[in-house]
Design an enzyme around this catalytic site. Structure first.
Site, PDB file in Angstrom:
ATOM      1  CD  GLU A  99       8.636  -0.227  19.349  1.00 45.14           C
ATOM      2  OE1 GLU A  99       8.129  -0.573  18.265  1.00 45.14           O
ATOM      3  OE2 GLU A  99       8.769   0.957  19.691  1.00 45.14           O
TER       4      GLU A  99
ATOM      5  CD  GLU B 212      11.023   0.177  14.830  1.00 48.58           C
ATOM      6  OE1 GLU B 212      12.242  -0.082  14.972  1.00 48.58           O
ATOM      7  OE2 GLU B 212      10.140  -0.268  15.580  1.00 48.58           O
TER       8      GLU B 212
HETATM    9  N1  3HC Z   1       4.884  -5.635   7.535  1.00 50.89           N
HETATM   10  C1  3HC Z   1       4.294  -6.128   6.431  1.00 50.89           C
HETATM   11  N2  3HC Z   1       4.834  -7.072   5.643  1.00 50.89           N
HETATM   12  C2  3HC Z   1       6.040  -7.527   6.019  1.00 50.89           C
HETATM   13  C3  3HC Z   1       6.711  -7.064   7.154  1.00 50.89           C
HETATM   14  C4  3HC Z   1       6.081  -6.070   7.944  1.00 50.89           C
HETATM   15  N3  3HC Z   1       6.638  -5.585   9.065  1.00 50.89           N
HETATM   16  N4  3HC Z   1       7.900  -7.714   7.250  1.00 50.89           N
HETATM   17  C5  3HC Z   1       7.959  -8.558   6.217  1.00 50.89           C
HETATM   18  N5  3HC Z   1       6.838  -8.441   5.467  1.00 50.89           N
HETATM   19  C6  3HC Z   1       6.514  -9.216   4.258  1.00 50.89           C
HETATM   20  C7  3HC Z   1       7.484  -8.960   3.128  1.00 50.89           C
HETATM   21  O1  3HC Z   1       7.103  -7.840   2.377  1.00 50.89           O
HETATM   22  C8  3HC Z   1       7.397 -10.246   2.348  1.00 50.89           C
HETATM   23  O2  3HC Z   1       6.232 -10.191   1.587  1.00 50.89           O
HETATM   24  P1  3HC Z   1       6.181 -10.889   0.134  1.00 50.89           P
HETATM   25  O3  3HC Z   1       6.491 -12.326   0.362  1.00 50.89           O
HETATM   26  O4  3HC Z   1       4.815 -10.585  -0.350  1.00 50.89           O
HETATM   27  O5  3HC Z   1       7.263 -10.193  -0.676  1.00 50.89           O
HETATM   28  C9  3HC Z   1       7.172 -11.303   3.431  1.00 50.89           C
HETATM   29  O6  3HC Z   1       6.710 -10.589   4.576  1.00 50.89           O
HETATM   30  C10 3HC Z   1       8.428 -12.045   3.821  1.00 50.89           C
HETATM   31  O7  3HC Z   1       9.454 -11.108   4.104  1.00 50.89           O
HETATM   32  P2  3HC Z   1      10.950 -11.336   3.614  1.00 50.89           P
HETATM   33  O8  3HC Z   1      10.979 -11.745   2.189  1.00 50.89           O
HETATM   34  O9  3HC Z   1      11.702 -10.108   4.000  1.00 50.89           O
HETATM   35  O10 3HC Z   1      11.383 -12.583   4.509  1.00 50.89           O
HETATM   36  P3  3HC Z   1      12.754 -12.904   5.213  1.00 50.89           P
HETATM   37  O11 3HC Z   1      12.567 -14.182   5.912  1.00 50.89           O
HETATM   38  O12 3HC Z   1      13.883 -12.729   4.256  1.00 50.89           O
HETATM   39  O13 3HC Z   1      12.942 -11.746   6.336  1.00 50.89           O
HETATM   40  C11 3HC Z   1      12.275 -10.352   8.147  1.00 50.89           C
HETATM   41  C12 3HC Z   1      12.065 -11.687   7.408  1.00 50.89           C
HETATM   42  C13 3HC Z   1      13.684 -10.308   8.748  1.00 50.89           C
HETATM   43  C14 3HC Z   1      11.258 -10.260   9.228  1.00 50.89           C
HETATM   44  C15 3HC Z   1      12.131  -9.178   7.135  1.00 50.89           C
HETATM   45  O14 3HC Z   1      10.927  -9.342   6.434  1.00 50.89           O
HETATM   46  C16 3HC Z   1      12.112  -7.807   7.762  1.00 50.89           C
HETATM   47  O15 3HC Z   1      13.167  -7.264   8.055  1.00 50.89           O
HETATM   48  N6  3HC Z   1      10.909  -7.250   7.945  1.00 50.89           N
HETATM   49  C17 3HC Z   1      10.743  -5.886   8.395  1.00 50.89           C
HETATM   50  C18 3HC Z   1      11.042  -5.736   9.852  1.00 50.89           C
HETATM   51  C19 3HC Z   1      10.815  -4.318  10.285  1.00 50.89           C
HETATM   52  O16 3HC Z   1      11.299  -3.386   9.679  1.00 50.89           O
HETATM   53  N7  3HC Z   1      10.081  -4.140  11.375  1.00 50.89           N
HETATM   54  C20 3HC Z   1       9.748  -2.837  11.851  1.00 50.89           C
HETATM   55  C21 3HC Z   1       8.460  -2.414  11.262  1.00 50.89           C
HETATM   56  S1  3HC Z   1       8.032  -0.734  11.664  1.00 50.89           S
HETATM   57  C22 3HC Z   1       7.480  -0.821  13.237  1.00 50.89           C
HETATM   58  O17 3HC Z   1       7.455  -1.863  13.833  1.00 50.89           O
HETATM   59  C23 3HC Z   1       6.989   0.467  13.816  1.00 50.89           C
HETATM   60  C24 3HC Z   1       6.763   0.361  15.276  1.00 50.89           C
HETATM   61  O18 3HC Z   1       7.874   0.856  15.963  1.00 50.89           O
HETATM   62  C25 3HC Z   1       5.559   1.120  15.696  1.00 50.89           C
END
Ligand code: 3HC
Ligand code: NAI
Length: 703
Positions: free
Chosen positions: A111, A131
């Site tokens: 975004e 999301e």
């Molecule tokens: N916020 C906080 N922490 C996050 C995060 C996030 N968005 N995304 C990942 N992390 C943290 C994980 O909890 C993990 O922490 P840890 O090592 O303490 O367990 C660390 O980052 C690494 O994450 P992964 O183990 O998942 O690492 P990968 O490399 O396997 O994957 C990724 C990376 C594809 C980015 C995956 O972490 C992911 O899918 N993250 C979430 C993405 C997401 O859902 N984004 C949308 C968020 S909601 C939003 O944006 C609302 C908006 O519209 C207003």
């Protein structure tokens, strides 16, 4: 290079020809924490004020911004720039803004990128608005901007599926403007920024583009069709998909500013929902499973470049497919050529179906099948790195096989059993290397279900545990480490639920009432539909049948389940179930015999009777240290038994009920039905302390 704050740098280097480069560096995934938002706001402000001709936003580390910082949701709002402030600054910049994407631009990250005037990404990058998996909707303008690029239909599909889409496809959809060279993102992004200025290209503001949404204005059919589509069936019980659809309707019908308001209002609603809280819990729980308190991160891993599978039956074939799909060759051993041929024909059939469904070209079927070497003797496993035994559930047979493996396999090979309930320690005694023996309990269908219980034996070495867990990850499973006990974690709890489902019938509840309650709770089906699907006669024989249970009586009446059109339910030629009067008669007969008066059972009562015994057993499992943390139990139930993710798992469910409430209900049920309902001491203790299962720190398994 100027440091803007501890996660943001701004460079105005002569070598970049007047292009300002803002670099974010906030490991692990550059999530939009308060610090990041403030850094971005300051950096864009400074870059706009500076002499720079254009601005590039790029990230250090493994990825572009992966979204809002999920850990901040539900917390007090920090004193920081809002994401909207940052986005408005970017979009209204009088100088071209280019987002340079590598890794994953997800959620709020994408975004933010959509507020740049142009986007460039390396070919390996992916973009998505995931999301929905957190029970949320894209709340930073995504629901309004995306339809303005790709149209309403694609936007609906993109946001309700929440998948990560490859850069090449994003380019085709217009989500990004150019592909960079894989290792040259910064320079290519700067080059693009310079070209934009040199060519006087317009500052593209997605929010101004009405062209993609105007054609669907007034097209209510589009949304009605989407709500009724096959894809929408997966939304049952989840709140966010419908909220996303409403946002896209707003994007089509309302001016941008009003659409943004509607998005904000709906985001606020889903953010505070129980469903989203549960789904966010699931997100973090999925990441916890890999953390094993007494297996340090630097523990060695053994190579797994070749695998042997013993048994090509229901489980063996599916297990083999997981490895084949990951490019790992498999030797599969059976007792006869006929069994081998039958097993491999099922595997081939599965691959052909996947190909017909568009998963891969038909030539790929032969490529995958070629990774399988059929064998009729365990000698074929002499050189493999890991063996997974999946023969009949019989201790003597398993021990015989493990003794042969001990004599046959190379030193260091991992020797795993797929047993559903047998004692791994006892199996290990058949070998001289119990440290190499471990359980790898896949769930049926093994090529589909994500759950994998990795069962740690008393003597299993740390290397072997680490190897099994890493292997689980490699083949796309969620590996949960559990201890040795009958049924391990998942089936041990399932036994309790099944016993109560049966008890409900004996009291006069109808199977369809029980199934309906579980379906409404969010499961795909209830235990009696499941029995009909699997076959009522599994483990039943006419010779030994005593007619003492409803199931036995049904089998005696040749009601064997879906396969012969009659079980607990009656089935028509399309396998559509209807309640059976014969079953109803049997249920009434048994209830009368037991002196239970006829009565109706409410859904709430049925759910309580089925879920609380699971929670009670889960508490015993935790107290015995057969699971490391309550969230691992929840993940086993979500990935292995289709427990609805929006309810967070049985232990989470109990925590949200309040363990004092759980305790009171267990005591009431104990008073009514006897000591089978006696509360687990751990529940008594946590309730007395006002604590939750989730409050217990992760504990090493008892061995
Ligand atoms: N916020 C906080 N922490 C996050 C995060 C996030 N968005 N995304 C990942 N992390 C943290 C994980 O909890 C993990 O922490 P840890 O090592 O303490 O367990 C660390 O980052 C690494 O994450 P992964 O183990 O998942 O690492 P990968 O490399 O396997 O994957 C990724 C990376 C594809 C980015 C995956 O972490 C992911 O899918 N993250 C979430 C993405 C997401 O859902 N984004 C949308 C968020 S909601 C939003 O944006 C609302 C908006 O519209 C207003
Ligand atoms: P199955 O009966 O479908 O397959 C077992 C296969 O093993 C048969 O093809 C048989 O010919 C073969 N076999 C028997 N002895 C053998 C030997 N000495 N060498 C080589 N092959 C031999 O059984 P299924 O359902 O695949 O179960 C296998 C194991 O997986 C069991 O331990 C079971 O408890 C476990 N399991 C089963 C699940 C299920 O849903 N079916 C789920 C999870 C685990």
């Amino acid at each position: 290079m100027t440091t803007v704050n501890d996660v943001t740098d701004l460079s105005l280097d002569a070598a970049d020809g007047g292009v300002a480069v803002i670099t974010l560096d906030s490991p692990p995934v550059n999530a939009l924490s308060a610090n990041v938002r403030t850094g971005l706001f300051e950096a864009f402000g400074q870059a706009i004020e500076s002499d720079a001709i254009a601005i590039v936003l790029i990230c250090a580390g493994r990825t572009f911004i992966a979204g809002a910082d999920i850990t901040e949701f539900g917390g007090a709002s920090a004193e920081a720039a809002s994401l909207t402030d940052v986005q408005n600054l970017m979009e209204s910049s009088p100088k071209p803004v280019v987002a340079a994407i590598h890794g994953t631009a997800l959620g709020g990250g994408l975004e933010v990128a959509l507020c740049a005037h142009y986007r460039i990404a390396v070919p390996s990058a992916k973009c998505g608005l995931p999301e929905v998996h957190l029970g949320l909707l894209p709340g930073a303008g995504g629901t309004q901007r995306l339809p303005r690029i790709v149209g309403a239909q694609k936007a609906l599909e993109f946001m309700t599926a929440g998948t990560h889409v490859a850069a090449a496809d994003c380019l085709e959809m217009g989500l990004i403007d150019e592909l960079a060279t894989e290792d040259n993102l910064r320079a290519d992004a700067v080059g693009l920024a310079q070209r934009l200025v040199a060519e006087g290209r317009p500052l593209k503001k997605i929010s101004d583009n009405d062209d993609m949404v105007a054609p669907d204005r007034g097209n209510t059919e589009l949304f009605a069709n989407f709500r009724a589509s096959k894809a929408a069936r997966k939304f049952r019980g989840f709140l966010a998909p419908e909220a996303i659809i409403k946002c896209v309707e707003a994007a089509v019908e309302l001016p941008f500013a009003e659409g943004i308001k509607r998005e904000g209002q709906l985001f606020g609603e889903v953010l505070v929902s129980a469903e989203s809280a549960a789904q966010r819990y699931v997100f973090f729980s999925e990441r916890q499973v890999w953390k094993i308190p007494d297996v340090p991160r630097d523990t060695a891993t053994l190579p797994v470049d070749s695998v042997g599978v013993i048994g090509a039956g229901t489980m063996g074939g599916g297990i083999a497919m997981n490895f084949v799909n990951a490019g790992i060759p498999v030797t599969i051993v059976e007792t006869s050529q006929e069994a081998l041929d039958r097993g491999l024909a099922v595997v081939r059939g599965n691959y052909e179906r996947s190909s017909r469904n568009g998963r891969f070209p038909i030539e790929e079927v032969d490529v995958r099948m070629a990774r399988i070497t059929p064998a009729l003797s365990l000698d074929g496993l002499a050189d493999v790195d890991m063996v997974i035994e999946a023969v009949f559930e019989n201790m003597d047979l398993k021990k015989e096989i493990f003794a042969t493996l001990d004599a046959t396999c190379k030193p260091g090979a991992v020797l795993a059993s797929n047993t559903s309930a047998l004692n791994i320690d006892e199996i290990a005694t058949a070998t001289t290397r119990p440290e190499s023996v471990i359980g790898m309990h896949f769930f049926s269908p093994a090529n589909v279900m994500r759950c994998l219980e990795v069962v740690r034996g008393r003597e299993t070495s740390l290397e072997v545990i680490n190897t099994a867990m890493k292997t689980a990850k490699k083949i796309g499973k969620l590996g949960s480490l559990v201890g040795v006990c009958p049924g391990f974690v998942g089936n041990r709890m399932l036994f309790q639920r099944s016993a109560q489902a049966q008890a409900l019938l004996d009291e006069g509840a109808m199977p369809w009432e029980v199934d309906q309650a579980l379906y409404d709770f969010g499961f795909a089906m209830g235990p009696f539909q499941m029995s009909d699907l699997a076959g009522l006669d599994i483990g039943w024989s006419a010779e030994t049948s005593t007619g003492s249970t409803i199931r036995e009586r049904l089998c005696e009446l040749d009601r064997r389940g879906q396969k012969n059109g009659a079980g607990y339910y009656d089935y028509d030629e399309n396998r559509t179930p209807t309640p059976s009067p014969i079953t109803e008669g049997l249920v009434k007969e048994f209830a009368e015999k037991a002196g239970k008066p006829a009565r109706t059972f409410t859904s709430d009562e049925i759910i309580e009777r089925l879920v609380l015994p699971m929670v009670n057993e889960g508490a015993r499992i935790l107290a015995e240290k057969k699971a490391m943390r309550s969230s691992d139990i929840d993940m086993i139930w979500i990935t292995g038994y289709n427990w609805p993710a929006y309810r967070g798992g049985p232990m989470y469910y109990a925590d949200t009920m309040g363990l004092d409430v759980v305790l009171a209900r267990l005591r009431a049920l104990q008073a009514e039905y006897g000591d089978v309902w006696a509360p687990a001491p751990l529940i008594e203790q946590l309730a007395a302390d006002g604590q939750t299962f989730a409050s217990i720190p992760a504990t090493p398994l008892a061995t």
